[in-house]
Design a protein around this motif. Structure first.
Motif, PDB file in Angstrom:
ATOM      1  N   SER A 254      53.671  44.607  57.744  1.00  0.00           N
ATOM      2  CA  SER A 254      54.050  45.413  58.911  1.00  0.00           C
ATOM      3  C   SER A 254      52.877  45.680  59.844  1.00  0.00           C
ATOM      4  O   SER A 254      53.006  45.635  61.068  1.00  0.00           O
ATOM      5  N   ASP A 255      51.696  45.952  59.273  1.00  0.00           N
ATOM      6  CA  ASP A 255      50.529  46.224  60.120  1.00  0.00           C
ATOM      7  C   ASP A 255      49.327  45.356  59.744  1.00  0.00           C
ATOM      8  O   ASP A 255      48.223  45.578  60.237  1.00  0.00           O
ATOM      9  N   TYR A 256      49.531  44.384  58.858  1.00  0.00           N
ATOM     10  CA  TYR A 256      48.510  43.417  58.451  1.00  0.00           C
ATOM     11  C   TYR A 256      47.297  44.077  57.795  1.00  0.00           C
ATOM     12  O   TYR A 256      46.185  43.554  57.851  1.00  0.00           O
ATOM     13  N   SER A 257      47.519  45.211  57.154  1.00  0.00           N
ATOM     14  CA  SER A 257      46.428  45.911  56.480  1.00  0.00           C
ATOM     15  C   SER A 257      46.401  45.539  55.008  1.00  0.00           C
ATOM     16  O   SER A 257      47.391  45.057  54.441  1.00  0.00           O
ATOM     17  N   CYS A 258      45.251  45.763  54.357  1.00  0.00           N
ATOM     18  CA  CYS A 258      45.109  45.513  52.924  1.00  0.00           C
ATOM     19  C   CYS A 258      45.536  46.755  52.161  1.00  0.00           C
ATOM     20  O   CYS A 258      44.905  47.813  52.282  1.00  0.00           O
ATOM     21  N   LEU A 259      46.598  46.638  51.380  1.00  0.00           N
ATOM     22  CA  LEU A 259      47.134  47.775  50.637  1.00  0.00           C
ATOM     23  C   LEU A 259      46.385  47.997  49.327  1.00  0.00           C
ATOM     24  O   LEU A 259      46.098  49.130  48.944  1.00  0.00           O
ATOM     25  N   ARG A 260      46.065  46.922  48.611  1.00  0.00           N
ATOM     26  CA  ARG A 260      45.407  47.015  47.315  1.00  0.00           C
ATOM     27  C   ARG A 260      44.391  45.885  47.152  1.00  0.00           C
ATOM     28  O   ARG A 260      44.589  44.774  47.642  1.00  0.00           O
ATOM     29  N   ILE A 261      43.315  46.186  46.434  1.00  0.00           N
ATOM     30  CA  ILE A 261      42.359  45.179  45.974  1.00  0.00           C
ATOM     31  C   ILE A 261      42.322  45.281  44.456  1.00  0.00           C
ATOM     32  O   ILE A 261      41.983  46.328  43.910  1.00  0.00           O
ATOM     33  N   VAL A 262      42.698  44.197  43.791  1.00  0.00           N
ATOM     34  CA  VAL A 262      42.741  44.189  42.327  1.00  0.00           C
ATOM     35  C   VAL A 262      41.634  43.267  41.828  1.00  0.00           C
ATOM     36  O   VAL A 262      41.659  42.058  42.063  1.00  0.00           O
ATOM     37  N   GLN A 263      40.654  43.833  41.142  1.00  0.00           N
ATOM     38  CA  GLN A 263      39.480  43.094  40.686  1.00  0.00           C
ATOM     39  C   GLN A 263      39.666  42.602  39.255  1.00  0.00           C
ATOM     40  O   GLN A 263      40.068  43.354  38.377  1.00  0.00           O
ATOM     41  N   ASP A 264      39.392  41.315  39.031  1.00  0.00           N
ATOM     42  CA  ASP A 264      39.428  40.782  37.676  1.00  0.00           C
ATOM     43  C   ASP A 264      38.283  41.397  36.873  1.00  0.00           C
ATOM     44  O   ASP A 264      37.139  41.468  37.340  1.00  0.00           O
ATOM     45  N   SER A 265      38.572  41.831  35.661  1.00  0.00           N
ATOM     46  CA  SER A 265      37.582  42.553  34.854  1.00  0.00           C
ATOM     47  C   SER A 265      36.369  41.694  34.500  1.00  0.00           C
ATOM     48  O   SER A 265      35.261  42.206  34.320  1.00  0.00           O
ATOM     49  N   ASN A 266      36.555  40.374  34.411  1.00  0.00           N
ATOM     50  CA  ASN A 266      35.450  39.474  34.076  1.00  0.00           C
ATOM     51  C   ASN A 266      34.914  38.734  35.294  1.00  0.00           C
ATOM     52  O   ASN A 266      34.119  37.792  35.147  1.00  0.00           O
ATOM     53  N   ASN A 267      35.368  39.150  36.472  1.00  0.00           N
ATOM     54  CA  ASN A 267      34.987  38.469  37.711  1.00  0.00           C
ATOM     55  C   ASN A 267      35.318  36.979  37.675  1.00  0.00           C
ATOM     56  O   ASN A 267      34.598  36.148  38.250  1.00  0.00           O
ATOM     57  N   SER A 268      36.399  36.658  36.990  1.00  0.00           N
ATOM     58  CA  SER A 268      36.843  35.263  36.920  1.00  0.00           C
ATOM     59  C   SER A 268      37.358  34.803  38.274  1.00  0.00           C
ATOM     60  O   SER A 268      37.859  35.594  39.070  1.00  0.00           O
ATOM     61  N   GLN A 269      37.238  33.523  38.526  1.00  0.00           N
ATOM     62  CA  GLN A 269      37.816  32.944  39.739  1.00  0.00           C
ATOM     63  C   GLN A 269      39.334  32.927  39.592  1.00  0.00           C
ATOM     64  O   GLN A 269      39.857  32.369  38.629  1.00  0.00           O
ATOM     65  N   LEU A 270      40.033  33.517  40.544  1.00  0.00           N
ATOM     66  CA  LEU A 270      41.494  33.540  40.514  1.00  0.00           C
ATOM     67  C   LEU A 270      42.014  32.355  41.316  1.00  0.00           C
ATOM     68  O   LEU A 270      41.748  32.237  42.507  1.00  0.00           O
TER      69      LEU A 270
END
Length: 445
Positions: A207-223
């Motif tokens: 609706s407004d092109y904003s970032c609602l959530r940032i979910v970080q991988d616990s091991n900093n793995s490449q998603l």
């Protein structure tokens, strides 16, 4: 025939386009747009088009050197690049993948036209060049004709509206610090989830092109891939370079404790419409079937090995292929130069190979898709990208060179992403150089 030669001239220019003003990508894009417009507006008979094509190819070769482009009339279909692999083909006991030879009702729904006529995409509707590097994935919003999202190696996503005149870029979504490997629309298109090599998934509000959530991988793995749970869009699933599947909660912005270990690098995801069965593809040539528990946990059920030295780059599920043949199917891209079609045999996601087609793919993440409304047609068509820069429409009921019912030539590099809008009036394709082409059917828009 005229439109076929127009398409071939456009492909010729696109393939030489990388040689034009190497330090000015904007000029190259403007040039190819103008060439596309001129080709649409110019009328020539087939013989004059043939002469023009030969002359154009000669002049370009003299100026920029040989580009390995064939200019004979045999290059119009280029069906030799993708054909049925008879060694691995499997035919159903009834004799056909799709037994719709007498499907008069299905044929009537589409005006009695052939499958080749239905997929005669011959025009370029628009070309987007907002991304400076490869566009890794492209996808129309669910049940939508106009809104499309793209993800890129340049660490951004973009949302475009392709049906207004002129088409425009609605937003550039910035936040990831590395390659955006994939994304998914929520069921009602109000959210987009994206995965990245920076080890995060981001949930965006459309609706407004904003970032609602940032979910970080616990091991900093490449998603490497992600998708919403089809029946619960408060959950989404990710695959990483450690061979792990993790489920995250949109409301909390955290990954759940349950981790399903697959092995290899998880490159592709798909699920059935109920959200109970998932399939995962990795870089070890394996497709793993999983059952999704009520609490969201994933449990492995089956595994098949296609080839130990290849990667499964794309998975696409179709609940039923026609009104006459309701077998669920899974479409698979593999880096051993093949496009495979599997039937789903049971509630555990067991797969059986139906047919395999040759396709040029050895190192890039190339995707394919089922045609959205093929359930109402005679025959069954799928569309795939290719590392030879072409887009192939394949009738999976046919064999040999007859399987390719149309070929689009306009990209100057490997075609990675591919997506239909819901009514099949537009097809979007993306490539390794960051170009996005919106193709239209003749007399559409």
């Amino acid at each position: 025939m005229t439109t076929a030669f127009q398409q071939q001239v456009f492909a010729l220019d696109a393939r030489y386009n990388a040689h034009r003003a190497p330090g000015s990508p904007n000029f190259r894009t403007l040039y190819i747009r103008r060439r596309s417009q001129l080709l649409r507006e110019t009328q020539r008979d087939p013989e004059r088009w043939k002469q023009y094509l030969r002359l154009r190819a000669t002049l370009l070769a003299q100026r920029y050197g040989s580009s390995g482009i064939e200019t004979g009339s045999s290059n119009l279909s280029r069906s030799s690049s993708i054909s049925t692999d008879h060694n691995t083909s499997v035919v159903t006991p009834r004799g056909y993948l799709v037994p719709t030879k007498q499907a008069e009702a299905s044929r009537a729904m589409v005006g009695g036209t052939s499958i080749a006529e239905n997929y005669a995409f011959v025009g370029v509707h628009h070309i987007f060049d907002q991304h400076t590097e490869a566009v890794t994935m492209i996808k129309f919003a669910n049940n939508d004709k106009s809104k499309i999202c793209c993800s890129s190696v340049d660490s951004t996503l973009s949302i475009c509206d392709v049906t207004i005149k002129p088409p425009l870029i609605s937003a550039i979504l910035k936040g990831h610090s590395k390659t955006v490997t994939g994304f998914d629309w929520s069921a009602n298109n109000d959210l987009i989830v994206s995965s990245s090599l920076d080890g995060t998934c981001r949930v965006w509000k459309v609706s407004d092109y904003s970032c609602l959530r940032i979910v970080q991988d616990s091991n900093n793995s490449q998603l490497l891939c992600c998708m919403f749970q089809p029946i619960n869009n408060n959950l989404f699933i990710t695959g990483n370079n450690r061979g792990e599947l993790k489920i995250a909660n949109v409301s909390t912005g955290r990954f759940m404790k349950n981790i399903c270990k697959i092995g290899g690098r998880v490159l592709s995801l798909a699920s059935d419409t109920s959200g109970k069965i998932f399939w995962v593809g990795n870089d070890k040539g394996e497709i793993i079937s999983l059952f999704c528990e009520l609490n969201g946990a994933l449990c492995k059920t089956k595994k098949i090995l296609l080839s130990p030295n290849c990667a499964i780059t794309s998975l696409s599920y179709r609940a039923w292929i026609s009104r006459e043949a309701r077998d669920p199917l899974l479409l698979v891209n593999v880096t051993n130069n093949s496009l495979c079609l599997f039937s789903v045999l049971d509630g555990e996601g067991t797969l059986q190979l139906k047919r395999s087609f040759q396709n040029r793919q050895q190192k890039h993440i190339v995707r394919s898709t089922f045609c959205p409304i093929m359930s109402f047609r005679q025959g069954a068509c799928v569309v795939t990208g290719s590392e030879d820069g072409s887009v192939y429409f394949v009738d999976v009921e046919k064999v040999g060179s007859r399987a390719v019912v149309n070929t689009l030539q306009g990209h100057a590099s490997s075609v990675l992403g591919i997506s239909f809008n819901y009514d099949e009036s537009l097809l979007a394709t993306s490539d390794l150089q960051g170009l996005v082409i919106i193709w239209k059917k003749e007399n559409i828009l």
